[in-house]
Motif scaffolding. Structure first.
Motif, short mmCIF file in Angstrom:
data_model
loop_
_atom_site.label_atom_id
_atom_site.label_comp_id
_atom_site.label_asym_id
_atom_site.label_seq_id
_atom_site.Cartn_x
_atom_site.Cartn_y
_atom_site.Cartn_z
N ASN A 2 3.13 -2.72 -5.06
CA ASN A 2 1.75 -3.18 -5.02
C ASN A 2 1.65 -4.61 -4.49
OD1 ASN A 2 0.84 -0.76 -5.95
ND2 ASN A 2 0.25 -1.47 -7.97
N LYS A 3 2.60 -5.45 -4.87
CA LYS A 3 2.59 -6.84 -4.42
C LYS A 3 2.63 -6.91 -2.90
CE LYS A 3 4.92 -11.23 -5.17
NZ LYS A 3 6.03 -11.92 -5.83
N GLY A 4 3.49 -6.09 -2.30
CA GLY A 4 3.60 -6.05 -0.84
C GLY A 4 2.32 -5.56 -0.18
N ILE A 5 1.71 -4.55 -0.77
CA ILE A 5 0.45 -4.00 -0.23
C ILE A 5 -0.64 -5.07 -0.30
CG2 ILE A 5 -1.39 -2.30 -0.61
CD1 ILE A 5 0.83 -0.39 -1.61
N ARG A 6 -0.74 -5.73 -1.47
CA ARG A 6 -1.76 -6.78 -1.62
C ARG A 6 -1.55 -7.91 -0.62
NH1 ARG A 6 -0.45 -5.95 -7.18
NH2 ARG A 6 -2.05 -4.70 -8.18
N SER A 7 -0.29 -8.31 -0.47
CA SER A 7 0.03 -9.41 0.44
C SER A 7 -0.30 -9.03 1.88
CB SER A 7 1.52 -9.75 0.31
OG SER A 7 1.88 -10.72 1.23
N TYR A 8 0.08 -7.86 2.28
CA TYR A 8 -0.16 -7.40 3.65
C TYR A 8 -1.65 -7.35 3.98
CZ TYR A 8 -0.10 -4.50 7.83
OH TYR A 8 -0.29 -4.02 9.10
N HIS A 9 -2.46 -6.87 3.03
CA HIS A 9 -3.90 -6.72 3.27
C HIS A 9 -4.71 -7.93 2.80
CE1 HIS A 9 -3.76 -2.65 4.82
NE2 HIS A 9 -2.89 -2.36 3.87
N THR A 11 -5.42 -8.94 -0.24
CA THR A 11 -6.30 -8.69 -1.38
C THR A 11 -5.76 -9.41 -2.61
OG1 THR A 11 -5.13 -6.66 -1.94
CG2 THR A 11 -7.05 -6.44 -0.51
N ASP A 12 -6.66 -9.72 -3.50
CA ASP A 12 -6.27 -10.47 -4.70
C ASP A 12 -6.82 -9.76 -5.92
OD1 ASP A 12 -5.27 -12.53 -6.30
OD2 ASP A 12 -7.12 -13.69 -6.14
N ASN A 13 -6.01 -8.87 -6.52
CA ASN A 13 -6.38 -8.22 -7.76
C ASN A 13 -5.11 -7.96 -8.56
OD1 ASN A 13 -5.29 -5.51 -7.21
ND2 ASN A 13 -6.90 -5.40 -5.66
N THR A 14 -5.27 -7.65 -9.83
CA THR A 14 -4.12 -7.40 -10.69
C THR A 14 -4.09 -5.97 -11.19
OG1 THR A 14 -5.35 -8.21 -12.61
CG2 THR A 14 -3.97 -9.81 -11.46
N ASN A 15 -4.83 -5.10 -10.54
CA ASN A 15 -4.88 -3.70 -10.97
C ASN A 15 -3.52 -3.03 -10.77
OD1 ASN A 15 -7.50 -4.62 -10.75
ND2 ASN A 15 -8.31 -2.65 -10.24
N VAL A 16 -3.19 -2.14 -11.68
CA VAL A 16 -1.96 -1.37 -11.57
C VAL A 16 -2.10 -0.33 -10.47
CG1 VAL A 16 -0.40 0.23 -12.77
CG2 VAL A 16 -1.36 -1.73 -13.99
N PHE A 17 -3.25 0.33 -10.43
CA PHE A 17 -3.50 1.37 -9.44
C PHE A 17 -4.45 0.83 -8.38
CE2 PHE A 17 -2.52 3.50 -13.43
CZ PHE A 17 -1.40 4.22 -13.04
N THR A 19 -5.64 1.18 -3.97
CA THR A 19 -5.65 2.06 -2.80
C THR A 19 -4.54 1.63 -1.85
OG1 THR A 19 -7.14 0.68 -1.51
CG2 THR A 19 -8.16 2.33 -2.98
N GLN A 20 -4.32 2.42 -0.81
CA GLN A 20 -3.29 2.07 0.17
C GLN A 20 -3.64 0.80 0.93
OE1 GLN A 20 -3.04 5.53 2.63
NE2 GLN A 20 -5.03 5.19 3.60
N ASN A 21 -4.91 0.37 0.83
CA ASN A 21 -5.35 -0.88 1.47
C ASN A 21 -5.37 -2.05 0.49
OD1 ASN A 21 -5.78 0.51 3.87
ND2 ASN A 21 -7.84 1.07 3.26
N GLY A 22 -4.89 -1.82 -0.74
CA GLY A 22 -4.82 -2.89 -1.73
C GLY A 22 -6.10 -3.10 -2.51
N CYS A 23 -7.10 -2.26 -2.30
CA CYS A 23 -8.39 -2.42 -2.98
C CYS A 23 -8.38 -1.72 -4.34
CB CYS A 23 -9.50 -1.83 -2.12
SG CYS A 23 -9.66 -2.65 -0.52
#
Length: 106
Positions: A2-9, A11-17, A19-23
């Protein structure tokens, strides 16, 4: 992951689940399906047994109860329409809960 997905897109959230876009996932049926798939994937990857959305929800409720949260508050947090559902969810005796709540009315 998830950290990689958030970084790539970005996005800034702490959700466990997410989307593939980090949302943040919404509450649609397809999102619930996606969460179930993610839990299955994680349980296989890490050798976890009996992991599902219901088990996590129940553990969350039990944890709140063990930390002193009231049954009505837990009921509200879980979105239950009736406190009886929550007492069943927590394996509590309905009469015992009623007695405890009456103690606040004296």
């Amino acid at each position: 992951m998830n950290k990689g997905i958030r970084s790539y897109h970005g996005t800034d959230n702490t959700n466990v689940f997410i989307t593939q876009n980090g949302c943040t996932m919404n509450s649609s049926k397809s999102s619930n399906n996606a969460i179930t798939k993610q839990l299955n994937k994680y349980s296989k990857k890490f050798g976890l047994q009996n992991i599902n959305a219901h088990a996590l929800r129940r553990a969350y409720a039990k944890n709140l109860l063990n930390k002193g949260a009231s049954v009505p508050l837990i009921s509200k947090a879980l979105g239950h329409s009736d406190i009886t559902v929550t007492t069943q969810y927590l394996d509590l005796d309905v009469d015992e809960v009623a007695r405890d709540l009456r103690g606040y009315l004296d």
